[in-house]
Design a protein around this motif. Structure first.
Motif, mmCIF file in Angstrom:
data_model
loop_
_atom_site.group_PDB
_atom_site.id
_atom_site.type_symbol
_atom_site.label_atom_id
_atom_site.label_comp_id
_atom_site.label_asym_id
_atom_site.label_seq_id
_atom_site.Cartn_x
_atom_site.Cartn_y
_atom_site.Cartn_z
ATOM 1 N N UNK A 28 0.844 -1.200 0.000
ATOM 2 C CA UNK A 28 0.000 0.000 0.000
ATOM 3 C C UNK A 28 0.879 1.250 0.000
ATOM 4 N N UNK A 29 1.940 1.251 0.812
ATOM 5 C CA UNK A 29 2.865 2.394 0.844
ATOM 6 C C UNK A 29 3.490 2.611 -0.528
ATOM 7 N N UNK A 30 3.878 1.512 -1.173
ATOM 8 C CA UNK A 30 4.475 1.616 -2.501
ATOM 9 C C UNK A 30 3.491 2.225 -3.495
ATOM 10 N N UNK A 31 2.226 1.837 -3.421
ATOM 11 C CA UNK A 31 1.225 2.414 -4.315
ATOM 12 C C UNK A 31 1.105 3.919 -4.095
ATOM 13 N N UNK A 32 1.049 4.346 -2.845
ATOM 14 C CA UNK A 32 0.960 5.773 -2.561
ATOM 15 C C UNK A 32 2.217 6.502 -3.024
ATOM 16 N N UNK A 33 3.378 5.890 -2.812
ATOM 17 C CA UNK A 33 4.640 6.512 -3.228
ATOM 18 C C UNK A 33 4.691 6.679 -4.740
ATOM 19 N N UNK A 34 4.371 5.621 -5.455
ATOM 20 C CA UNK A 34 4.404 5.690 -6.914
ATOM 21 C C UNK A 34 3.327 6.631 -7.451
ATOM 22 N N UNK A 35 2.166 6.633 -6.817
ATOM 23 C CA UNK A 35 1.094 7.537 -7.236
ATOM 24 C C UNK A 35 1.470 8.989 -7.025
ATOM 25 N N UNK A 36 2.191 9.285 -5.954
ATOM 26 C CA UNK A 36 2.589 10.646 -5.667
ATOM 27 C C UNK A 36 3.711 11.143 -6.565
ATOM 28 N N UNK A 37 4.483 10.231 -7.121
ATOM 29 C CA UNK A 37 5.602 10.623 -7.974
ATOM 30 C C UNK A 37 5.325 10.350 -9.460
#
Length: 40
Positions: A28-37
């Protein structure tokens, strides 16, 4: 003897649950990180 085995099974199950929960949280953290960048 079976009580010791039951304790070991519970401890093993808790470790599995903790591991899987951390994997899911990391995903989930990875999804948010990739979505934000992501390029917009």
């Amino acid at each position: 003897m079976s009580e010791k085995r039951a304790e070991r099974q519970v401890a093993f199950r808790v470790l599995i649950y903790v591991f899987v929960t951390h994997l899911f949280a990391g995903f989930i953290w990875l999804l948010f990180y990739l979505g934000g960048h992501a390029d917009k």
